[in-house]
Design a protein around this motif. Structure first.
Motif, mmCIF file in Angstrom:
data_model
loop_
_atom_site.group_PDB
_atom_site.id
_atom_site.type_symbol
_atom_site.label_atom_id
_atom_site.label_comp_id
_atom_site.label_asym_id
_atom_site.label_seq_id
_atom_site.Cartn_x
_atom_site.Cartn_y
_atom_site.Cartn_z
ATOM 1 N N ARG A 15 34.986 10.563 -38.900
ATOM 2 C CA ARG A 15 33.604 10.955 -39.224
ATOM 3 C C ARG A 15 33.033 9.917 -40.209
ATOM 4 N NH1 ARG A 15 34.314 16.028 -43.552
ATOM 5 N NH2 ARG A 15 34.709 14.651 -45.311
ATOM 6 N N GLY A 18 33.339 5.449 -41.239
ATOM 7 C CA GLY A 18 34.347 4.917 -40.314
ATOM 8 C C GLY A 18 33.958 5.136 -38.865
ATOM 9 N N SER A 141 33.661 0.247 -53.257
ATOM 10 C CA SER A 141 32.535 1.103 -53.640
ATOM 11 C C SER A 141 31.878 0.460 -54.853
ATOM 12 C CB SER A 141 33.046 2.504 -54.008
ATOM 13 O OG SER A 141 32.050 3.236 -54.708
ATOM 14 N N GLY A 185 26.829 1.949 -52.396
ATOM 15 C CA GLY A 185 26.394 2.960 -53.346
ATOM 16 C C GLY A 185 26.466 4.314 -52.653
ATOM 17 N N ILE A 187 26.021 6.898 -50.004
ATOM 18 C CA ILE A 187 25.748 6.901 -48.565
ATOM 19 C C ILE A 187 25.794 8.352 -48.086
ATOM 20 C CG2 ILE A 187 26.485 5.986 -46.322
ATOM 21 C CD1 ILE A 187 25.690 3.820 -48.466
HETATM 22 N N1 LIG Z 1 29.812 8.193 -48.846
HETATM 23 C C1 LIG Z 1 29.630 7.394 -49.893
HETATM 24 O O1 LIG Z 1 28.668 7.582 -50.683
HETATM 25 C C2 LIG Z 1 30.567 6.248 -50.145
HETATM 26 C C3 LIG Z 1 30.182 5.296 -51.102
HETATM 27 C C4 LIG Z 1 31.042 4.225 -51.370
HETATM 28 C C5 LIG Z 1 32.251 4.107 -50.678
HETATM 29 N N2 LIG Z 1 32.587 5.057 -49.772
HETATM 30 C C6 LIG Z 1 33.880 4.898 -49.100
HETATM 31 O O2 LIG Z 1 33.704 4.830 -47.700
HETATM 32 C C7 LIG Z 1 34.872 5.335 -47.037
HETATM 33 C C8 LIG Z 1 34.464 6.390 -46.030
HETATM 34 O O3 LIG Z 1 33.764 7.403 -46.734
HETATM 35 P P1 LIG Z 1 32.881 8.510 -46.005
HETATM 36 O O4 LIG Z 1 31.751 8.800 -46.914
HETATM 37 O O5 LIG Z 1 32.615 8.125 -44.594
HETATM 38 O O6 LIG Z 1 33.914 9.731 -46.113
HETATM 39 P P2 LIG Z 1 34.297 10.893 -45.075
HETATM 40 O O7 LIG Z 1 35.086 11.870 -45.865
HETATM 41 O O8 LIG Z 1 33.102 11.374 -44.346
HETATM 42 O O9 LIG Z 1 35.243 10.117 -44.042
HETATM 43 C C9 LIG Z 1 36.504 9.630 -44.424
HETATM 44 C C10 LIG Z 1 37.488 9.879 -43.300
HETATM 45 O O10 LIG Z 1 38.771 9.380 -43.732
HETATM 46 C C11 LIG Z 1 39.755 10.310 -43.326
HETATM 47 N N3 LIG Z 1 40.958 10.203 -44.160
HETATM 48 C C12 LIG Z 1 41.120 10.672 -45.433
HETATM 49 N N4 LIG Z 1 42.366 10.455 -45.845
HETATM 50 C C13 LIG Z 1 43.020 9.834 -44.837
HETATM 51 C C14 LIG Z 1 44.347 9.377 -44.680
HETATM 52 N N5 LIG Z 1 45.262 9.520 -45.640
HETATM 53 N N6 LIG Z 1 44.697 8.794 -43.492
HETATM 54 C C15 LIG Z 1 43.780 8.659 -42.508
HETATM 55 N N7 LIG Z 1 42.520 9.102 -42.607
HETATM 56 C C16 LIG Z 1 42.128 9.673 -43.754
HETATM 57 C C17 LIG Z 1 39.080 11.675 -43.486
HETATM 58 O O11 LIG Z 1 39.735 12.679 -42.738
HETATM 59 C C18 LIG Z 1 37.656 11.376 -43.006
HETATM 60 O O12 LIG Z 1 37.484 11.646 -41.639
HETATM 61 C C19 LIG Z 1 35.789 5.855 -48.162
HETATM 62 O O13 LIG Z 1 36.750 4.865 -48.473
HETATM 63 C C20 LIG Z 1 34.839 6.042 -49.321
HETATM 64 O O14 LIG Z 1 35.472 5.950 -50.569
HETATM 65 C C21 LIG Z 1 31.781 6.114 -49.478
#
Ligand SMILES: NC(=O)c1ccc[n+]([C@@H]2O[C@H](COP(=O)([O-])OP(=O)(O)OC[C@H]3O[C@@H](n4cnc5c(N)ncnc54)[C@H](O)[C@@H]3O)[C@@H](O)[C@H]2O)c1
Length: 250
Positions: A15, A18, A141, A185, A187
């Motif tokens: 989701r 990714g 991040s 930032g 998202i």
């Molecule tokens: N959303 C934001 O504001 C934001 C900002 C900066 C960085 N990020 C980074 O972007 C990346 C994705 O974030 P997102 O917002 O899409 O989060 P999300 O929670 O929507 O998606 C992350 C996915 O990673 C999977 N996951 C978690 N642990 C796992 C593991 N051990 N092995 C395999 N899969 C695993 C989860 O099940 C989930 O489907 C993360 O690294 C997050 O730190 C997000």
């Protein structure tokens, strides 16, 4: 197509950002192995995206070395080579520093940082053997570049991602392997809302962002396509910020 014929692994593609990266990569001609720790999420992504191109899903935990081996074997078995690794999977625990548990700290470090070491080493090994270079793009991040309260383990892990990226870039450059990270930032995904980012908080938060809105997963995915493609052939070791101007103003 900017990733025509390239073979890639994308973690955490069930989701959020990714999944958006996986979709864009397929549209740009890549062949994918995607994974997530939640089996129903990753099989749904596979079902929804397979009309766009070759995509194989594996469910498992990227903190486990054996699972990282399986990901590599799947990509090499299906496509014969690996050209791109996207280390995206990550978690965030929202709690004041004094209330962070040891388990939260260990798990955050394992998912957000150790996994990138485990999979990065394996991917680089395959790319070195192939002798054709490659691209690794890690998910950092803006929290890896500046502090934010209630996210001690997350911030520390993302700062680690930036330094791991730089070190990998220096050591792998002679093999033609470029390593960069992306620092988004805020998202709009479920990561933040599940962690308790309430609407009231969001309203205040948006005042800190010059573009006055959250970023979208697709906008971050565009940057991953660029960094994974030959268009970014002279960029390595960098942490590219995508935050609507937030860190510029602060
Ligand atoms: N959303 C934001 O504001 C934001 C900002 C900066 C960085 N990020 C980074 O972007 C990346 C994705 O974030 P997102 O917002 O899409 O989060 P999300 O929670 O929507 O998606 C992350 C996915 O990673 C999977 N996951 C978690 N642990 C796992 C593991 N051990 N092995 C395999 N899969 C695993 C989860 O099940 C989930 O489907 C993360 O690294 C997050 O730190 C997000």
């Amino acid at each position: 197509m900017r990733l025509e014929g390239k073979s890639a692994i994308i973690t955490g593609a069930g989701r959020g950002i990714g999944r958006a990266i996986a979709q864009k990569f397929l549209v740009e001609g890549a062949r994918l192995v995607i994974c997530d720790i939640v089996p129903e999420r990753i099989s749904r992504t596979e079902d929804e995206l397979k009309h766009l191109g070759p995509v194989y899903a594996l469910a498992g935990d990227v903190c486990q070395a054996e699972f990282c081996d399986q990901l590599l074997q799947k990509a090499l078995g299906q496509f014969g080579e690996l050209n791109i690794l996207v280390n995206n999977a990550g978690i965030a625990v929202f709690a004041p520093f004094m209330e962070h548990s040891e388990a939260d700290w260990d798990r955050t470090m394992a998912v957000n940082l150790k996994s990138m070491f485990l999979l990065g080493q394996r991917a680089a090994r395959a790319m070195i053997t192939q002798g054709k270079g490659g691209a690794i793009v890690n998910m950092a991040s803006t929290n890896g570049l500046m502090g934010e309260r209630d996210l001690a383990a997350y911030n520390a892990s993302k700062a680690g991602v930036v330094m791991l990226t730089k070190t990998m870039a220096i050591e792998l450059a002679s093999h033609g392997i470029r390593v960069n990270c992306v620092a988004p930032g805020l998202i709009r995904t479920e990561l933040a809302t599940e962690g308790g980012v309430a609407t009231s908080f969001l309203k205040d938060y948006l005042r800190k962002i010059p573009l006055r809105r959250q970023g979208l997963p697709d906008e971050v995915a565009n940057l991953f396509v660029f960094l994974a493609s030959d268009e970014s052939s002279y960029i390595t070791g960098d942490a590219i910020i995508i935050d609507g101007g937030q860190t510029s103003e602060e």
